[in-house]
Scaffold this motif. Structure first.
Motif, short mmCIF file in Angstrom:
data_model
loop_
_atom_site.label_atom_id
_atom_site.label_comp_id
_atom_site.label_asym_id
_atom_site.label_seq_id
_atom_site.Cartn_x
_atom_site.Cartn_y
_atom_site.Cartn_z
N CYS A 134 0.83 -1.21 0.00
CA CYS A 134 0.00 0.00 0.00
C CYS A 134 0.86 1.26 0.00
CB CYS A 134 -0.92 -0.03 1.22
SG CYS A 134 -2.19 1.25 1.24
N ASN A 135 1.96 1.21 0.72
CA ASN A 135 2.87 2.35 0.82
C ASN A 135 3.77 2.48 -0.41
OD1 ASN A 135 4.13 4.55 2.25
ND2 ASN A 135 5.85 3.19 2.68
N CYS A 188 6.37 3.73 -7.01
CA CYS A 188 6.75 3.38 -8.39
C CYS A 188 6.73 4.63 -9.27
CB CYS A 188 5.81 2.32 -8.96
SG CYS A 188 5.92 0.71 -8.15
N ARG A 189 5.99 5.65 -8.83
CA ARG A 189 5.92 6.91 -9.57
C ARG A 189 6.71 8.01 -8.89
NH1 ARG A 189 1.11 9.28 -9.79
NH2 ARG A 189 0.15 8.15 -8.07
N GLY A 212 12.05 4.85 -8.30
CA GLY A 212 10.81 4.39 -8.91
C GLY A 212 10.98 3.10 -9.69
N ARG A 213 12.08 3.00 -10.43
CA ARG A 213 12.32 1.79 -11.22
C ARG A 213 12.54 0.58 -10.32
NH1 ARG A 213 14.98 5.52 -15.02
NH2 ARG A 213 16.95 5.34 -13.88
N ALA A 214 13.27 0.76 -9.22
CA ALA A 214 13.50 -0.34 -8.29
C ALA A 214 12.18 -0.80 -7.67
CB ALA A 214 14.48 0.09 -7.19
N MET A 215 11.29 0.16 -7.39
CA MET A 215 10.05 -0.19 -6.72
C MET A 215 9.12 -1.02 -7.59
SD MET A 215 10.56 0.79 -3.79
CE MET A 215 9.05 -0.04 -3.39
N VAL A 216 9.21 -0.91 -8.90
CA VAL A 216 8.33 -1.69 -9.79
C VAL A 216 8.53 -3.18 -9.55
CG1 VAL A 216 7.82 -2.28 -12.17
CG2 VAL A 216 8.18 0.12 -11.54
N ASN A 271 7.13 15.25 -5.17
CA ASN A 271 6.61 14.05 -5.86
C ASN A 271 7.40 12.78 -5.51
OD1 ASN A 271 4.66 15.63 -7.05
ND2 ASN A 271 5.72 15.78 -9.02
N ILE A 272 8.06 12.79 -4.38
CA ILE A 272 8.68 11.54 -3.90
C ILE A 272 7.55 10.66 -3.36
CG2 ILE A 272 10.27 10.50 -2.27
CD1 ILE A 272 11.84 13.16 -2.33
#
Length: 333
Positions: free
Chosen positions: A152-153, A158-159, A166-170, A233-234
């Motif tokens: 949820c967090n 990812c954005r 963001g790329r790692a989070m995908v 926008n973090i």
């Protein structure tokens, strides 16, 4: 030339004059306003870099420390299937930590320095991992509630405006979704088993319900970094917004399990269109963050010991890199 290309050009030539900084800041602000991505070579404010280094490294530390409560159950898993699944999950968490350390390094702080901050106790990790996994049902609760809260967090991350994060989070979020399903499945089997097994499942979610909700951070009024992180926008949502989303999502799942949360204030609010829930124990949260949780000392002792035990691997990797690649790079995590 695009605004991003121009920003990178400034970085590449090492522009450090006031004029270059002013131009870089203008382009940075434009990228944020356009909801675009900041790359490591782009100009960025020192405060943005510092905030991200803290957040991404803390996230990496949490993944690494988070391996401990589950790894402790690998040898005691109730079947070979469960053992194999849990081993795969713990390996995933190690990979997540390494992805995130790599992302944090792109901000300019070497990995060995980030790791040393954790070992010295000057860097934090998620408070949830300072609670013990007392029974096998706790492994289910960790998968369902803890990894569910993480999803949820982290899906909005990812954005995140910083591209490597963001790329790692995908990939991380895709793997975390399997972890959450694993936890759900463990609890489902227990809650539909014997009365003793159902009680064990209920007691596990009683233990992890509050700490899981605290994973989103303190209330918005007491969260000094959230507003700026959202402006950059973090983050995309505040701590309280994410907490409310998680509660709304999780209550129906608990009902499907035949279990309930130990919260007398938990009820559907028709007017708000959300569940109301009770106040969390923020004094306990602050105490755990300060190192006074049930497992803080144990977690750090084991992490330091593992770091010392792995010194020979890092030394071998460094020697190999120097011999064959002429570099001093090495694995430090």
């Amino acid at each position: 030339m695009s605004s991003t290309d121009t920003t990178r050009s400034l970085q590449a030539v090492g522009g450090t004059s006031a004029a270059d900084d002013a131009t870089g800041e203008k382009l940075f602000n434009q990228l944020i306003a356009d909801d675009s991505r900041i790359e490591p070579t782009d100009w960025m404010p020192a405060a943005y870099r510092k905030t991200l280094t803290r957040q991404v490294s803390q996230h990496a530390h949490s993944e690494i420390i988070g391996m401990q409560p589950e790894a402790n159950w690998i040898s005691r898993a109730p079947s070979l299937k469960r053992k194999a699944i849990l081993m795969a999950k713990v390996q995933d968490e190690a990979g997540h930590g390494l992805y995130l350390y790599s992302a944090a390094e792109t901000l300019g702080t070497p990995r060995d320095e980030l790791v040393q901050q954790l070992l010295d106790g000057t860097a934090k990790y998620s408070s949830i991992f300072n609670y013990p996994a007392r029974t096998w049902a706790d492994i289910g609760a960790i998968g369902w509630l803890v990894d569910g809260a993480a999803i949820c967090n982290q899906v909005p991350l990812c954005r995140a405006s910083y591209a490597p994060y963001g790329r790692a989070m995908v990939r991380i979020c895709k793997e975390e979704s399997f972890h959450q399903r694993q936890g759900w499945e463990i609890l489902y089997e227990l809650s539909h088993g014997t009365p003793e097994q159902k009680q064990m499942a209920q007691e596990a979610i009683n233990r992890f319900y509050g700490p899981a909700l605290q994973m989103f951070g303190p209330p918005d009024d007491d969260s000094p970094n959230s507003q700026q992180s959202m402006a950059w926008n973090i983050k995309r949502f505040s701590n309280d917004e994410l907490r409310q989303r998680f509660v709304d999502m999780t209550v129906p799942q608990a009902e499907a399990l035949g279990l309930q949360f130990e919260d007398p204030d938990l009820k559907w609010n028709e007017e708000r269109g959300h569940y109301d829930f009770g106040e969390l124990d923020w004094d306990e949260f602050k105490a755990v963050i300060k190192g006074e949780g049930p497992c803080n000392t144990q977690r750090m002792q084991r992490r330091r010991q593992a770091h010392e035990d792995g010194a020979w691997v890092r030394e071998a990797a460094r020697a190999y890199a120097e011999k064959y690649h002429g570099t001093d790079s090495a694995l430090t995590a």
